[in-house]
Design a protein around this motif. Structure first.
Motif, PDB file in Angstrom:
ATOM      1  N   ALA A   1       0.822  -1.207   0.000  1.00  0.00           N
ATOM      2  CA  ALA A   1       0.000   0.000   0.000  1.00  0.00           C
ATOM      3  C   ALA A   1       0.857   1.259   0.000  1.00  0.00           C
ATOM      4  N   ILE A   2       2.139   1.108   0.356  1.00  0.00           N
ATOM      5  CA  ILE A   2       3.077   2.234   0.365  1.00  0.00           C
ATOM      6  C   ILE A   2       3.780   2.373  -0.977  1.00  0.00           C
ATOM      7  N   GLY A   3       4.250   1.247  -1.514  1.00  0.00           N
ATOM      8  CA  GLY A   3       4.980   1.269  -2.780  1.00  0.00           C
ATOM      9  C   GLY A   3       5.109  -0.128  -3.339  1.00  0.00           C
ATOM     10  N   SER A   4       5.711  -0.244  -4.514  1.00  0.00           N
ATOM     11  CA  SER A   4       5.751  -1.530  -5.209  1.00  0.00           C
ATOM     12  C   SER A   4       7.057  -2.294  -5.033  1.00  0.00           C
ATOM     13  N   ASP A   5       8.125  -1.625  -4.624  1.00  0.00           N
ATOM     14  CA  ASP A   5       9.422  -2.294  -4.491  1.00  0.00           C
ATOM     15  C   ASP A   5       9.584  -2.831  -3.075  1.00  0.00           C
ATOM     16  N   VAL A   6       9.092  -4.045  -2.867  1.00  0.00           N
ATOM     17  CA  VAL A   6       9.062  -4.631  -1.533  1.00  0.00           C
ATOM     18  C   VAL A   6      10.062  -5.778  -1.447  1.00  0.00           C
ATOM     19  N   ASP A   7      10.997  -5.673  -0.507  1.00  0.00           N
ATOM     20  CA  ASP A   7      11.936  -6.751  -0.205  1.00  0.00           C
ATOM     21  C   ASP A   7      11.632  -7.278   1.193  1.00  0.00           C
ATOM     22  N   VAL A   8      11.923  -8.544   1.417  1.00  0.00           N
ATOM     23  CA  VAL A   8      11.702  -9.165   2.728  1.00  0.00           C
ATOM     24  C   VAL A   8      13.028  -9.715   3.240  1.00  0.00           C
ATOM     25  N   LEU A   9      13.357  -9.395   4.488  1.00  0.00           N
ATOM     26  CA  LEU A   9      14.568  -9.898   5.121  1.00  0.00           C
ATOM     27  C   LEU A   9      14.246 -11.121   5.965  1.00  0.00           C
ATOM     28  N   VAL A  10      14.915 -12.229   5.678  1.00  0.00           N
ATOM     29  CA  VAL A  10      14.804 -13.440   6.487  1.00  0.00           C
ATOM     30  C   VAL A  10      16.136 -13.636   7.200  1.00  0.00           C
ATOM     31  N   ALA A  11      16.152 -13.377   8.486  1.00  0.00           N
ATOM     32  CA  ALA A  11      17.359 -13.571   9.299  1.00  0.00           C
ATOM     33  C   ALA A  11      17.113 -14.745  10.235  1.00  0.00           C
ATOM     34  N   GLY A  12      17.900 -15.782  10.065  1.00  0.00           N
ATOM     35  CA  GLY A  12      17.717 -16.978  10.882  1.00  0.00           C
ATOM     36  C   GLY A  12      18.870 -17.938  10.672  1.00  0.00           C
ATOM     37  N   HIS A  13      18.615 -19.201  10.999  1.00  0.00           N
ATOM     38  CA  HIS A  13      19.662 -20.214  10.852  1.00  0.00           C
ATOM     39  C   HIS A  13      19.029 -21.508  10.375  1.00  0.00           C
ATOM     40  N   GLU A  14      19.574 -22.039   9.269  1.00  0.00           N
ATOM     41  CA  GLU A  14      19.037 -23.253   8.654  1.00  0.00           C
ATOM     42  C   GLU A  14      17.538 -23.091   8.409  1.00  0.00           C
ATOM     43  N   CYS A  15      17.200 -21.996   7.750  1.00  0.00           N
ATOM     44  CA  CYS A  15      15.803 -21.605   7.565  1.00  0.00           C
ATOM     45  C   CYS A  15      15.387 -21.662   6.094  1.00  0.00           C
ATOM     46  N   GLY A  16      15.825 -22.685   5.388  1.00  0.00           N
ATOM     47  CA  GLY A  16      15.522 -22.816   3.973  1.00  0.00           C
ATOM     48  C   GLY A  16      14.044 -22.864   3.668  1.00  0.00           C
ATOM     49  N   ALA A  17      13.266 -23.552   4.515  1.00  0.00           N
ATOM     50  CA  ALA A  17      11.825 -23.643   4.292  1.00  0.00           C
ATOM     51  C   ALA A  17      11.162 -22.276   4.424  1.00  0.00           C
ATOM     52  N   VAL A  18      11.670 -21.457   5.334  1.00  0.00           N
ATOM     53  CA  VAL A  18      11.132 -20.108   5.514  1.00  0.00           C
ATOM     54  C   VAL A  18      11.424 -19.260   4.278  1.00  0.00           C
ATOM     55  N   VAL A  19      12.650 -19.363   3.771  1.00  0.00           N
ATOM     56  CA  VAL A  19      13.030 -18.603   2.580  1.00  0.00           C
ATOM     57  C   VAL A  19      12.156 -18.996   1.394  1.00  0.00           C
ATOM     58  N   GLU A  20      11.935 -20.293   1.225  1.00  0.00           N
ATOM     59  CA  GLU A  20      11.104 -20.761   0.114  1.00  0.00           C
ATOM     60  C   GLU A  20       9.689 -20.215   0.214  1.00  0.00           C
ATOM     61  N   ALA A  21       9.124 -20.246   1.414  1.00  0.00           N
ATOM     62  CA  ALA A  21       7.771 -19.725   1.605  1.00  0.00           C
ATOM     63  C   ALA A  21       7.712 -18.222   1.350  1.00  0.00           C
ATOM     64  N   THR A  22       8.761 -17.512   1.726  1.00  0.00           N
ATOM     65  CA  THR A  22       8.791 -16.059   1.550  1.00  0.00           C
ATOM     66  C   THR A  22       8.864 -15.678   0.074  1.00  0.00           C
ATOM     67  N   THR A  23       9.604 -16.449  -0.713  1.00  0.00           N
ATOM     68  CA  THR A  23       9.710 -16.140  -2.149  1.00  0.00           C
ATOM     69  C   THR A  23       8.367 -16.251  -2.849  1.00  0.00           C
ATOM     70  N   LYS A  24       7.433 -16.982  -2.265  1.00  0.00           N
ATOM     71  CA  LYS A  24       6.126 -17.180  -2.887  1.00  0.00           C
ATOM     72  C   LYS A  24       5.127 -16.072  -2.551  1.00  0.00           C
ATOM     73  N   LEU A  25       5.479 -15.166  -1.640  1.00  0.00           N
ATOM     74  CA  LEU A  25       4.563 -14.085  -1.282  1.00  0.00           C
ATOM     75  C   LEU A  25       4.368 -13.157  -2.475  1.00  0.00           C
ATOM     76  N   SER A  26       3.141 -12.921  -2.816  1.00  0.00           N
ATOM     77  CA  SER A  26       2.816 -12.104  -3.986  1.00  0.00           C
ATOM     78  C   SER A  26       3.337 -10.675  -3.834  1.00  0.00           C
ATOM     79  N   GLY A  27       3.967 -10.171  -4.887  1.00  0.00           N
ATOM     80  CA  GLY A  27       4.411  -8.787  -4.903  1.00  0.00           C
ATOM     81  C   GLY A  27       5.756  -8.528  -4.293  1.00  0.00           C
ATOM     82  N   VAL A  28       6.430  -9.571  -3.796  1.00  0.00           N
ATOM     83  CA  VAL A  28       7.758  -9.390  -3.209  1.00  0.00           C
ATOM     84  C   VAL A  28       8.807  -9.398  -4.317  1.00  0.00           C
ATOM     85  N   ARG A  29       9.659  -8.389  -4.328  1.00  0.00           N
ATOM     86  CA  ARG A  29      10.682  -8.261  -5.360  1.00  0.00           C
ATOM     87  C   ARG A  29      11.842  -9.208  -5.112  1.00  0.00           C
ATOM     88  N   SER A  30      12.365  -9.204  -3.895  1.00  0.00           N
ATOM     89  CA  SER A  30      13.484 -10.076  -3.560  1.00  0.00           C
ATOM     90  C   SER A  30      13.447 -10.424  -2.082  1.00  0.00           C
TER      91      SER A  30
END
Length: 307
Positions: free
Chosen positions: A27-56
């Protein structure tokens, strides 16, 4: 206009709050990035890449981020903050612990509990326990915001964001000792579509058993008012309200809850509110979609027979 969203997760799964904060970011803008900070969190990263509208998706995978210490994560965020005009996180205990540190390190004011985006620099947030809404404008170069996720619908899972690894690792000043987690087969309180909450009217912790049965039959989560928590009936992680968890399920059943403003601030945005109370003057009836004036110890067992 680049926007950074901080993912909320447990290294195994992505929390629904993140998808809702992404909706606020869009709602603010179109260039949306998401930070995943964790450890051995591959499943979280995969799920995050699927969020609609996320650039990186920015991935900081290191042992120092395994337990989501706010001091470590805040240093990481500040290290990449120059690329972003907005930094958002859910208004959970984690977000409320982390983003004040970020705003202090960046020397900007924090916007808390945002529920609506008016423009890229103007937002709506509740004040006075939600009894009034304030429209606030930030003149800071960077907007650091916690978002009340219950005010936004989650984005879809049809995205295909790219991943970017971040090599920067914070120096840890904290040492993880242990954590105590409440395990339950019921859905998480903040993400449940049905919540059954009890108040001081239950009278004891043993009497919460009938609400547990109702929650289980409805596939919902168990909640409580602050009065019930303060009385020791249930643990404080079940508290719904201004100083507890903010929820907005499809169905909220308030049993033996009078409806103090502190509690209403945490659940009044629920889609359908059902109140059971023997006091016809209880404030909860003023916001309830359906109200039953009855003794809960008679009404709830009858309700259990019907569901």
């Amino acid at each position: 206009m680049a926007i950074l969203v901080i993912a909320e997760h447990d290294n195994a799964s992505l929390k629904l709050d993140t998808a809702k904060v992404v909706a606020c970011a869009q709602a603010i803008g179109s260039d949306v990035d998401v930070l995943v900070a964790g450890h051995e969190c591959g499943a979280v990263v995969e799920a995050t890449t699927k969020l609609s509208g996320v650039r990186s998706v920015l991935v900081a995978d290191a042992a120092v981020y395994a337990n989501a210490f706010a001091d470590n994560t805040s240093e990481l965020i500040v290290g990449i903050a120059s690329d972003y005009e907005h930094i958002l996180a859910a208004a959970t205990s984690h977000g409320k612990d982390m983003l004040p540190r970020v705003s202090a390190l960046l020397d900007v004011a924090q916007l808390s509990e945002v529920v609506e985006v008016v423009s890229p620099d103007t937002f709506v947030r509740p004040i006075y326990a939600g009894s009034a809404m304030a429209t606030v404008q930030s003149l800071d170069d960077k907007k650091v915001m916690t978002v009340r996720s219950s005010a936004f619908d989650a984005v879809a899972n049809d995205g295909a964001a790219v991943t970017v690894s971040i090599e920067k690792v914070s120096d840890s000043l904290s040492q993880f000792v242990s954590q105590s987690l409440t395990e339950s087969e019921r859905p998480e309180l903040g993400a449940a579509s049905v919540v059954v909450s009890g108040g001081r009217g239950l009278g004891s912790s043993d009497n919460f058993a009938i609400l547990e049965q109702l929650a289980d039959k409805l596939g919902g989560a168990l909640g409580a008012s602050r009065a019930a928590v303060d009385a020791g009936f249930v643990p404080n992680d079940l508290q719904v309200g201004q100083t507890g968890k903010i929820v907005a399920p499809d169905l909220y059943i308030a049993v033996g809850i009078s409806g103090a403003i502190q509690h209403l601030a945490g659940m009044k945005d629920s889609k359908v509110i059902v109140a059971i109370n023997k006091d016809p003057e209880a404030p909860i009836f003023q916001i309830a979609d359906y109200g039953l004036e009855a003794d809960l110890f008679e009404a709830v067992p009858q309700l259990l027979e019907l569901v």
